[in-house]
Design an enzyme around this catalytic site. Structure first.
Site, PDB file in Angstrom:
ATOM      1  N   CYS A 339       0.746  -1.283  -0.009  1.00  0.00           N
ATOM      2  CA  CYS A 339       0.107   0.030  -0.034  1.00  0.00           C
ATOM      3  C   CYS A 339       0.838   1.187   0.100  1.00  0.00           C
ATOM      4  O   CYS A 339       1.853   1.316   0.522  1.00  0.00           O
ATOM      5  CB  CYS A 339      -1.011   0.077   1.209  1.00  0.00           C
ATOM      6  SG  CYS A 339      -1.911  -1.328   1.367  1.00  0.00           S
ATOM      7  N   ILE A 340       0.299   2.382  -0.769  1.00  0.00           N
ATOM      8  CA  ILE A 340       1.110   3.707  -0.595  1.00  0.00           C
ATOM      9  C   ILE A 340       0.262   4.792  -0.564  1.00  0.00           C
ATOM     10  O   ILE A 340      -0.850   4.740  -1.214  1.00  0.00           O
ATOM     11  CB  ILE A 340       2.219   3.539  -1.926  1.00  0.00           C
ATOM     12  CG1 ILE A 340       3.004   4.932  -1.837  1.00  0.00           C
ATOM     13  CG2 ILE A 340       1.318   3.532  -3.028  1.00  0.00           C
ATOM     14  CD1 ILE A 340       4.065   5.032  -2.624  1.00  0.00           C
ATOM     15  N   LEU A 341       0.479   5.505   0.351  1.00  0.00           N
ATOM     16  CA  LEU A 341      -0.534   6.895   0.257  1.00  0.00           C
ATOM     17  C   LEU A 341       0.215   7.983   0.884  1.00  0.00           C
ATOM     18  O   LEU A 341       1.023   7.751   1.683  1.00  0.00           O
ATOM     19  CB  LEU A 341      -1.479   6.342   1.429  1.00  0.00           C
ATOM     20  CG  LEU A 341      -2.419   7.677   1.923  1.00  0.00           C
ATOM     21  CD1 LEU A 341      -3.268   8.046   0.867  1.00  0.00           C
ATOM     22  CD2 LEU A 341      -3.229   7.163   3.140  1.00  0.00           C
ATOM     23  N   ARG A 348       0.068  16.436  -4.452  1.00  0.00           N
ATOM     24  CA  ARG A 348       0.308  17.232  -5.336  1.00  0.00           C
ATOM     25  C   ARG A 348       1.378  18.245  -4.968  1.00  0.00           C
ATOM     26  O   ARG A 348       1.533  19.522  -5.364  1.00  0.00           O
ATOM     27  CB  ARG A 348      -1.123  18.342  -5.845  1.00  0.00           C
ATOM     28  CG  ARG A 348      -2.293  17.430  -6.205  1.00  0.00           C
ATOM     29  CD  ARG A 348      -3.366  17.964  -6.750  1.00  0.00           C
ATOM     30  NE  ARG A 348      -3.219  18.772  -8.065  1.00  0.00           N
ATOM     31  CZ  ARG A 348      -3.250  18.395  -9.173  1.00  0.00           C
ATOM     32  NH1 ARG A 348      -3.531  17.176  -9.346  1.00  0.00           N
ATOM     33  NH2 ARG A 348      -3.041  19.066 -10.222  1.00  0.00           N
ATOM     34  N   TYR A 351       5.539  14.727  -2.756  1.00  0.00           N
ATOM     35  CA  TYR A 351       5.720  13.807  -1.803  1.00  0.00           C
ATOM     36  C   TYR A 351       5.416  12.450  -2.254  1.00  0.00           C
ATOM     37  O   TYR A 351       6.103  11.473  -1.897  1.00  0.00           O
ATOM     38  CB  TYR A 351       4.931  14.044  -0.511  1.00  0.00           C
ATOM     39  CG  TYR A 351       5.313  15.345   0.045  1.00  0.00           C
ATOM     40  CD1 TYR A 351       6.667  15.476   0.832  1.00  0.00           C
ATOM     41  CD2 TYR A 351       4.655  16.458   0.127  1.00  0.00           C
ATOM     42  CE1 TYR A 351       7.081  16.640   1.342  1.00  0.00           C
ATOM     43  CE2 TYR A 351       5.035  17.479   1.033  1.00  0.00           C
ATOM     44  CZ  TYR A 351       6.195  17.502   1.517  1.00  0.00           C
ATOM     45  OH  TYR A 351       6.723  18.770   2.403  1.00  0.00           O
ATOM     46  N   LYS A 353       5.726  11.063  -5.128  1.00  0.00           N
ATOM     47  CA  LYS A 353       7.081  10.596  -6.211  1.00  0.00           C
ATOM     48  C   LYS A 353       8.189  10.373  -5.375  1.00  0.00           C
ATOM     49  O   LYS A 353       8.998   9.445  -5.628  1.00  0.00           O
ATOM     50  CB  LYS A 353       7.213  11.553  -7.104  1.00  0.00           C
ATOM     51  CG  LYS A 353       7.723  10.944  -8.380  1.00  0.00           C
ATOM     52  CD  LYS A 353       7.634  12.160  -9.574  1.00  0.00           C
ATOM     53  CE  LYS A 353       6.437  12.208 -10.323  1.00  0.00           C
ATOM     54  NZ  LYS A 353       5.902  13.452 -11.107  1.00  0.00           N
ATOM     55  N   GLU A 373       2.390  -3.536  -5.849  1.00  0.00           N
ATOM     56  CA  GLU A 373       1.230  -4.590  -5.940  1.00  0.00           C
ATOM     57  C   GLU A 373       0.239  -3.903  -6.522  1.00  0.00           C
ATOM     58  O   GLU A 373      -0.185  -2.785  -6.448  1.00  0.00           O
ATOM     59  CB  GLU A 373       1.007  -4.863  -4.422  1.00  0.00           C
ATOM     60  CG  GLU A 373      -0.128  -6.121  -4.425  1.00  0.00           C
ATOM     61  CD  GLU A 373      -0.346  -6.607  -2.979  1.00  0.00           C
ATOM     62  OE1 GLU A 373      -1.457  -6.881  -2.522  1.00  0.00           O
ATOM     63  OE2 GLU A 373       0.835  -6.341  -2.077  1.00  0.00           O
TER      64      GLU A 373
END
Length: 483
Positions: A339-341, A348, A351, A353, A373
């Site tokens: 997971c990535i958040l 925008r 952060y 990237k 994933e």
């Protein structure tokens, strides 16, 4: 007057801040009454679920109301399938019917297995005889000059063992989106989910100096969902029911940064590595918060097999969470992100990237290639596509002629330099529409528009990971029993 029930569909006025108001088709998911006034929870068909909302009756177009279709009752045989017999004496299901039903199902399964075996043989044949884009040539049209990369010769010692890719899945889109798409969620259809989990259940979250409006359902305790504001400690992420409880908690909470090891610091940006088994409470609280903004992930409590990398921004009060990504301790699929958040107040701003770049820096230290994933959310896909494009273009544009010879590169070499999996390299080149087949070889053509667009994008990208500031030693989890 006609009564609107759950499952009805009709056009609903959607108030858009950026564009003109519109009347998309929406489904009624729930109805409630507040102060003698009816409210309707609507999901806009073909729009992302984060735009679901409660609306008043004056925003519904009753002229085009569609009632839910009643499910047709299937013919029954000896009471199966279909509804139970109304008689108190239940009919006995005949063994012959069950045998016939099982026989039909078994034949269907055997046919599916045969088809799968044929497809597998075909795939093996194609992968043996066809290696797309293993050796590539490049035409770079910039400032009126052209450079060309010649494909590697068969006699060279280094041979790329490159696996091909299909039209890859949802990641192979056409065109680079310039802003997050607000329609067409990229996750699988979730219409069969429980009606409760399809609705946002938290009105507002206060986290430090920010107030966040959740986008999706998150399984916080039921008694907290009726509160106008849910309070979170921004350091340990514990949830509390009132400001008074939060203030009392802060007098006892000693944390001023996430638990775990700080493995990166440059300027005000830090990354902390957190073991989901050793810091279970924090990891579970992080997952509950993340679920408010991730529709397609269902990890809440089973945190033991995961590592969490939390990015923070430092000031005099402590290390404030900006975003995070999780990662399996052992991945059989080469996943370097589960997971990535990036939290909404920090979106925008580059952060997202930075989180992605950090995940690939860890893969470089581990000596592996990695991939996120699937499925990616629409915002996740947008960030990954942008990162892959910029990273690959940076390498292609930096290639220099070697001893007067034209420069050359393989897909394998791009993958090894970047730690981006080969399939993602190929799909990104296809996505950018750079690959052309010419006289028996693959040519990459970089137009002036591509070059100028890349240079503009890189000028805006101020946040970068500095590998010298990373202090990380990979662990071999396979030798550590159950993590």
């Amino acid at each position: 007057s006609v009564e609107i029930v759950e499952g009805c569909r009709l056009p609903v006025l959607r108030k858009n801040q950026e564009h003109e108001d519109e009347w998309p088709l929406a489904e009624i998911l729930s109805v409630k009454e507040v102060s003698s006034r009816k409210l309707y929870y609507v999901h806009y068909i073909d729009f992302n679920k984060r735009l679901d909302e409660w609306v008043t009756g004056d925003r519904l177009d009753m002229k085009k109301l569609q009632f839910p279709k009643k499910e047709a009752k299937t013919p029954t045989k000896n009471g199966l399938p279909g509804s139970r017999p109304s008689s108190p004496e239940r009919e006995v299901v005949s063994l012959s019917y069950i045998a016939e039903h099982l026989s039909h199902t078994l034949k269907h399964c055997i046919n599916m297995i045969r088809i799968s075996m044929i497809l597998l043989q075909l795939f093996k044949h194609l992968s043996t005889h066809y290696e797309p884009a293993c050796y590539i040539s490049l035409c770079l049209a910039a400032n009126g000059t052209a450079r060309r990369l010649i494909p590697s010769q068969p006699g060279r010692k280094r041979k790329a063992n490159c696996g091909g890719t299909d039209e890859d899945s949802q990641d192979s889109s056409d065109g680079i989106p310039t802003a997050p798409r607000m329609t067409g969620s990229l996750v699988s259809d979730r219409s069969h989910d429980d009606i409760v989990t399809r609705m946002k259940n938290i009105e507002c979250i206060e986290l430090g100096r920010h107030r966040l409006k959740p986008w999706y359902f998150s399984p916080y305790p039921q008694e907290l969902t009726a509160l106008p504001i849910l309070y979170l400690c921004e350091f340990c992420l514990k949830y509390l029911k009132s400001l008074k409880c939060l203030q009392r908690h802060l007098t006892k909470c000693n944390l001023r940064h996430p638990p775990g090891n700080e493995i990166y610091r440059k300027g005000t940006i830090s990354f902390f590595e957190i073991d989901g088994r050793k810091n279970k409470n924090y990891s579970q609280n992080l997952c509950l918060l993340a679920k408010c903004f991730l529709d397609h992930k269902t990890l809440y409590y089973d945190t033991d097999p995961f590592l969490f990398y939390v990015m923070t921004e430092y000031d005099s009060k402590g290390f404030h969470i900006v975003g995070y990504f999780s990662k399996e301790k052992e991945s059989t699929e080469d996943y370097n992100v589960a997971c990535i958040l990036t939290l909404p107040p920090y979106q925008r701003r580059g952060y997202g990237k930075l989180l992605i770049e950090f995940s690939y820096e860890l893969s470089k230290v581990e000596g592996k290639t990695g991939t996120p994933e699937k499925p990616l959310s629409d915002l996740g896909l947008l960030s990954y596509r942008s990162y892959w494009s910029q990273t690959i273009l940076e390498i292609l544009m930096d290639l220099k002629p070697d001893n007067g010879e034209r420069p050359q590169i393989t897909i394998n070499e791009i993958s090894e330099i970047t730690s981006v999996k080969k399939e993602d390299v190929i799909s990104t080149l296809q996505y950018l529409n750079l690959i052309n087949y010419y006289k028996g070889q693959y040519i990459l053509t970089l137009s002036e528009d591509i070059v100028e667009g890349h240079e503009r994008a890189m000028q805006k990208r101020h946040l970068r990971i500095d590998p010298k500031c990373l202090h990380f030693t990979p662990k071999d989890w396979s030798k550590r029993g159950k993590w």
